[in-house]
Design an enzyme around this catalytic site. Structure first.
Site, PDB file in Angstrom:
ATOM      1  N   LYS A   8       0.835  -1.211   0.000  1.00 14.77           N
ATOM      2  CA  LYS A   8       0.000   0.000   0.000  1.00 14.77           C
ATOM      3  C   LYS A   8       0.868   1.259   0.000  1.00 14.77           C
ATOM      4  O   LYS A   8       0.672   2.164  -0.807  1.00 14.77           O
ATOM      5  CB  LYS A   8      -0.923   0.019   1.236  1.00 14.77           C
ATOM      6  CG  LYS A   8      -1.841  -1.190   1.341  1.00 14.77           C
ATOM      7  CD  LYS A   8      -2.761  -1.112   2.556  1.00 14.77           C
ATOM      8  CE  LYS A   8      -2.054  -1.143   3.889  1.00 14.77           C
ATOM      9  NZ  LYS A   8      -1.405  -2.445   4.211  1.00 14.77           N
ATOM     10  N   ARG A  83     -10.156   0.849   8.120  1.00 16.43           N
ATOM     11  CA  ARG A  83      -9.763  -0.537   8.402  1.00 16.43           C
ATOM     12  C   ARG A  83     -10.806  -1.263   9.219  1.00 16.43           C
ATOM     13  O   ARG A  83     -10.597  -2.429   9.566  1.00 16.43           O
ATOM     14  CB  ARG A  83      -8.511  -0.498   9.279  1.00 16.43           C
ATOM     15  CG  ARG A  83      -7.223  -0.749   8.622  1.00 16.43           C
ATOM     16  CD  ARG A  83      -6.230  -0.280   9.669  1.00 16.43           C
ATOM     17  NE  ARG A  83      -5.083  -1.102   9.710  1.00 16.43           N
ATOM     18  CZ  ARG A  83      -3.936  -0.761   9.120  1.00 16.43           C
ATOM     19  NH1 ARG A  83      -3.830   0.320   8.414  1.00 16.43           N
ATOM     20  NH2 ARG A  83      -2.904  -1.530   9.234  1.00 16.43           N
ATOM     21  N   ARG A 122      11.807  -5.465   5.249  1.00 16.37           N
ATOM     22  CA  ARG A 122      11.454  -4.061   4.958  1.00 16.37           C
ATOM     23  C   ARG A 122      12.292  -3.083   5.779  1.00 16.37           C
ATOM     24  O   ARG A 122      12.483  -3.250   6.976  1.00 16.37           O
ATOM     25  CB  ARG A 122       9.982  -3.800   5.281  1.00 16.37           C
ATOM     26  CG  ARG A 122       9.671  -2.310   5.158  1.00 16.37           C
ATOM     27  CD  ARG A 122       8.237  -1.988   5.206  1.00 16.37           C
ATOM     28  NE  ARG A 122       7.580  -2.476   6.408  1.00 16.37           N
ATOM     29  CZ  ARG A 122       6.262  -2.459   6.566  1.00 16.37           C
ATOM     30  NH1 ARG A 122       5.487  -2.005   5.613  1.00 16.37           N
ATOM     31  NH2 ARG A 122       5.732  -2.925   7.669  1.00 16.37           N
ATOM     32  N   ARG A 154      10.823  -1.317  11.282  1.00 12.16           N
ATOM     33  CA  ARG A 154       9.693  -0.956  12.131  1.00 12.16           C
ATOM     34  C   ARG A 154       9.547  -1.938  13.287  1.00 12.16           C
ATOM     35  O   ARG A 154       9.684  -3.132  13.114  1.00 12.16           O
ATOM     36  CB  ARG A 154       8.393  -0.940  11.299  1.00 12.16           C
ATOM     37  CG  ARG A 154       8.120   0.408  10.687  1.00 12.16           C
ATOM     38  CD  ARG A 154       7.026   0.385   9.658  1.00 12.16           C
ATOM     39  NE  ARG A 154       5.784  -0.284  10.069  1.00 12.16           N
ATOM     40  CZ  ARG A 154       4.683  -0.330   9.301  1.00 12.16           C
ATOM     41  NH1 ARG A 154       4.688   0.258   8.108  1.00 12.16           N
ATOM     42  NH2 ARG A 154       3.620  -0.948   9.715  1.00 12.16           N
ATOM     43  N   ARG A 165      -0.865  -8.635  13.473  1.00 11.31           N
ATOM     44  CA  ARG A 165      -1.415  -7.721  12.457  1.00 11.31           C
ATOM     45  C   ARG A 165      -2.168  -8.498  11.381  1.00 11.31           C
ATOM     46  O   ARG A 165      -3.207  -8.056  10.895  1.00 11.31           O
ATOM     47  CB  ARG A 165      -0.280  -6.899  11.821  1.00 11.31           C
ATOM     48  CG  ARG A 165       0.213  -5.788  12.736  1.00 11.31           C
ATOM     49  CD  ARG A 165       1.602  -5.335  12.379  1.00 11.31           C
ATOM     50  NE  ARG A 165       1.690  -4.754  11.051  1.00 11.31           N
ATOM     51  CZ  ARG A 165       2.810  -4.698  10.332  1.00 11.31           C
ATOM     52  NH1 ARG A 165       3.936  -5.202  10.811  1.00 11.31           N
ATOM     53  NH2 ARG A 165       2.799  -4.136   9.154  1.00 11.31           N
TER      54      ARG A 165
HETATM   55  P1  AP5 Z   1       4.765  -1.637   1.969  1.00 10.72           P
HETATM   56  O1  AP5 Z   1       4.457  -0.780   0.799  1.00 10.72           O
HETATM   57  O2  AP5 Z   1       5.477  -1.035   3.133  1.00 10.72           O
HETATM   58  O3  AP5 Z   1       3.445  -2.416   2.445  1.00 10.72           O
HETATM   59  P2  AP5 Z   1       2.145  -1.864   3.191  1.00 10.72           P
HETATM   60  O4  AP5 Z   1       0.974  -2.525   2.544  1.00 10.72           O
HETATM   61  O5  AP5 Z   1       2.165  -0.380   3.266  1.00 10.72           O
HETATM   62  O6  AP5 Z   1       2.375  -2.544   4.595  1.00 10.72           O
HETATM   63  P3  AP5 Z   1       2.241  -1.943   6.072  1.00 10.72           P
HETATM   64  O7  AP5 Z   1       3.003  -2.882   6.980  1.00 10.72           O
HETATM   65  O8  AP5 Z   1       2.629  -0.495   6.119  1.00 10.72           O
HETATM   66  O9  AP5 Z   1       0.736  -2.092   6.310  1.00 10.72           O
HETATM   67  P4  AP5 Z   1      -0.009  -2.097   7.636  1.00 10.72           P
HETATM   68  O10 AP5 Z   1      -1.392  -1.959   7.137  1.00 10.72           O
HETATM   69  O11 AP5 Z   1       0.259  -3.265   8.503  1.00 10.72           O
HETATM   70  O12 AP5 Z   1       0.655  -0.883   8.443  1.00 10.72           O
HETATM   71  P5  AP5 Z   1       0.240   0.633   8.695  1.00 10.72           P
HETATM   72  O13 AP5 Z   1       1.459   1.443   8.693  1.00 10.72           O
HETATM   73  O14 AP5 Z   1      -0.892   1.022   7.834  1.00 10.72           O
HETATM   74  O15 AP5 Z   1       5.609  -2.890   1.423  1.00 10.72           O
HETATM   75  C1  AP5 Z   1       6.129  -3.861   2.308  1.00 10.72           C
HETATM   76  C2  AP5 Z   1       7.557  -4.261   1.862  1.00 10.72           C
HETATM   77  O16 AP5 Z   1       7.452  -4.921   0.606  1.00 10.72           O
HETATM   78  C3  AP5 Z   1       8.508  -3.076   1.650  1.00 10.72           C
HETATM   79  O17 AP5 Z   1       9.802  -3.453   2.027  1.00 10.72           O
HETATM   80  C4  AP5 Z   1       8.441  -2.827   0.140  1.00 10.72           C
HETATM   81  O18 AP5 Z   1       9.644  -2.258  -0.343  1.00 10.72           O
HETATM   82  C5  AP5 Z   1       8.214  -4.244  -0.383  1.00 10.72           C
HETATM   83  N1  AP5 Z   1       7.426  -4.310  -1.623  1.00 10.72           N
HETATM   84  C6  AP5 Z   1       6.356  -3.528  -1.954  1.00 10.72           C
HETATM   85  N2  AP5 Z   1       5.865  -3.901  -3.160  1.00 10.72           N
HETATM   86  C7  AP5 Z   1       6.638  -4.946  -3.572  1.00 10.72           C
HETATM   87  C8  AP5 Z   1       6.626  -5.770  -4.744  1.00 10.72           C
HETATM   88  N3  AP5 Z   1       5.728  -5.595  -5.731  1.00 10.72           N
HETATM   89  N4  AP5 Z   1       7.555  -6.759  -4.844  1.00 10.72           N
HETATM   90  C9  AP5 Z   1       8.462  -6.939  -3.846  1.00 10.72           C
HETATM   91  N5  AP5 Z   1       8.542  -6.193  -2.722  1.00 10.72           N
HETATM   92  C10 AP5 Z   1       7.628  -5.208  -2.584  1.00 10.72           C
HETATM   93  O19 AP5 Z   1      -0.316   0.566  10.197  1.00 10.72           O
HETATM   94  C11 AP5 Z   1       0.568   0.307  11.268  1.00 10.72           C
HETATM   95  C12 AP5 Z   1      -0.203   0.286  12.575  1.00 10.72           C
HETATM   96  O20 AP5 Z   1      -0.814   1.580  12.814  1.00 10.72           O
HETATM   97  C13 AP5 Z   1      -1.385  -0.708  12.628  1.00 10.72           C
HETATM   98  O21 AP5 Z   1      -0.961  -2.015  12.970  1.00 10.72           O
HETATM   99  C14 AP5 Z   1      -2.258  -0.050  13.702  1.00 10.72           C
HETATM  100  O22 AP5 Z   1      -1.746  -0.297  14.985  1.00 10.72           O
HETATM  101  C15 AP5 Z   1      -2.116   1.430  13.400  1.00 10.72           C
HETATM  102  N6  AP5 Z   1      -3.123   1.891  12.426  1.00 10.72           N
HETATM  103  C16 AP5 Z   1      -2.890   2.369  11.175  1.00 10.72           C
HETATM  104  N7  AP5 Z   1      -4.050   2.682  10.554  1.00 10.72           N
HETATM  105  C17 AP5 Z   1      -5.045   2.396  11.439  1.00 10.72           C
HETATM  106  C18 AP5 Z   1      -6.447   2.491  11.364  1.00 10.72           C
HETATM  107  N8  AP5 Z   1      -7.089   2.929  10.267  1.00 10.72           N
HETATM  108  N9  AP5 Z   1      -7.164   2.098  12.447  1.00 10.72           N
HETATM  109  C19 AP5 Z   1      -6.553   1.672  13.560  1.00 10.72           C
HETATM  110  N10 AP5 Z   1      -5.211   1.541  13.696  1.00 10.72           N
HETATM  111  C20 AP5 Z   1      -4.459   1.903  12.634  1.00 10.72           C
HETATM  112 MG    MG Z   2       2.344   1.038   4.782  1.00 12.17          MG
END
Ligand code: AP5
Ligand code: MG
Length: 214
Positions: A8, A83, A122, A154, A165
Site C-alpha cells: 500500500k 480498516r 522491509r 519498524r 497484524r
Molecule cells: P509496503 O508498501 O510497506 O506495504 P504496506 O501494505 O504499506 O504494509 P504496512 O506494513 O505499512 O501495512 P499495515 O497496514 O500493517 O501498516 P500501517 O502502517 O498502515 O511494502 C512492504 C515491503 O514490501 C517493503 O519493504 C516494500 O519495499 C516491499 N514491496 C512492496 N511492493 C513490492 C513488490 N511488488 N515486490 C516486492 N517487494 C515489494 O499501520 C501500522 C499500525 O498503525 C497498525 O498495525 C495499527 O496499529 C495502526 N493503524 C494504522 N491505521 C489504522 C487504522 N485505520 N485504524 C486503527 N489503527 C491503525
Molecule cells: Mg504502509
C-alpha cells in the site's frame, strides 16, 4: 487496501506523484506522533507495538481531520484507513455531508508467504516514511533513495507483531472488502510481481495510465 506488507505504502508513494494528489497514511501519521512523543503517540504506542488497531475513537477523528483539510479540487489518496466497518461508515458520512465521495477502493492482493517475506526485509525511512526492500539497501549507503534519510526496521515488523497484524487484518479489515464490493467501488489488483508491474495494474484499473507508462 490490503494486508500488512501488500505494498500500500509503496504504491501510494508512486500514485501521489502520478495522480498529483496528497497521500494520507494513518500508519505514517501514527509513526510521526510516536517519533515526536506527542500525546497521541503515547496513546497509540502500545496498540501499534502489539500489532493491534488503535481504537476507532482515537483514529477516526484524526484521519477525518486530515481528509477535511484537503481542498475539494485536489482529491486524496488514503492508505491504511478505513480498516474497520465503523471507520468506513464515518468516512462515508463525513464525505456525504460535503457532497463528496470515494471514487475507487483499490485492494492489493498478496498471499501470506510473500507478506511475511516482505515484512521481514522491509526498511522504512525515518524522514519521508518510504518503504524499501532489503535488496535496495544492500550495497547501497543504507540511506533512503527518495530523500537520503536514515532507514530503520519498524518495531511492529517483529514476527509476533506481524502475526497479530495479519490476524487483525482478517477479522477487522477483510470484511470491509465486501462493504466496498457491494457499493461497486472495489478494484482488485494482484500484488505479486515487480513494484512497476503492480503500479501499471493499478493505474490501468483506475483508467489513469499516463502516456509514458505502457
Ligand atoms: P509496503 O508498501 O510497506 O506495504 P504496506 O501494505 O504499506 O504494509 P504496512 O506494513 O505499512 O501495512 P499495515 O497496514 O500493517 O501498516 P500501517 O502502517 O498502515 O511494502 C512492504 C515491503 O514490501 C517493503 O519493504 C516494500 O519495499 C516491499 N514491496 C512492496 N511492493 C513490492 C513488490 N511488488 N515486490 C516486492 N517487494 C515489494 O499501520 C501500522 C499500525 O498503525 C497498525 O498495525 C495499527 O496499529 C495502526 N493503524 C494504522 N491505521 C489504522 C487504522 N485505520 N485504524 C486503527 N489503527 C491503525
Ligand atoms: Mg504502509
Amino acid at each position: 487496501m490490503g494486508p500488512p506488507g501488500a505494498g500500500k505504502g509503496t504504491q501510494a508513494q508512486l500514485l501521489k506523484e502520478q495522480l498529483k494528489v496528497p497521500h494520507i497514511s494513518s500508519g505514517d501519521l501514527f509513526r510521526y506522533h510516536l517519533r515526536e512523543r506527542t500525546g497521541l503517540g503515547q496513546q497509540a504506542a502500545s496498540y501499534i507495538h502489539q500489532g493491534l488497531l488503535v481504537p476507532d475513537e482515537i483514529t477516526i477523528g484524526i484521519i477525518l481531520d486530515k481528509v477535511l483539510g484537503v481542498s475539494t479540487q485536489e482529491g486524496f489518496l488514503l492508505d491504511g484507513f478505513p480498516r474497520t466497518v465503523d471507520q468506513a461508515v464515518a468516512l462515508d458520512n463525513t464525505l456525504a455531508e460535503r457532497s463528496r465521495r470515494l471514487d475507487w477502493v483499490v485492494f492489493i492482493n498478496v498471499d501470506e508467504a510473500e507478506l511475511l517475506h516482505r515484512l521481514g526485509g522491509r526498511y522504512t525511512c525515518r524522514e519521508c516514511q518510504a518503504p524499501h526492500t532489503l535488496s535496495e539497501t544492500q550495497g547501497g549507503d543504507g540511506k533512503c533513495s527518495n530523500c537520503g534519510g536514515e532507514l530503520y526496521q519498524r518495531d511492529d515488523d517483529r514476527p509476533e507483531a506481524v502475526e497479530q497484524r495479519l490476524q487483525v487484518y482478517q477479522t477487522e479489515t477483510f470484511p470491509l472488502l465486501d462493504y466496498y464490493r457491494q457499493r461497486g467501488l472495489l478494484i482488485e489488483v494482484p500484488g505479486i510481481g515487480s513494484v512497476e508491474d503492480v503500479n501499471h495494474r493499478v493505474l490501468s484499473a483506475l483508467g489513469q495510465l499516463p502516456v509514458d507508462v505502457n
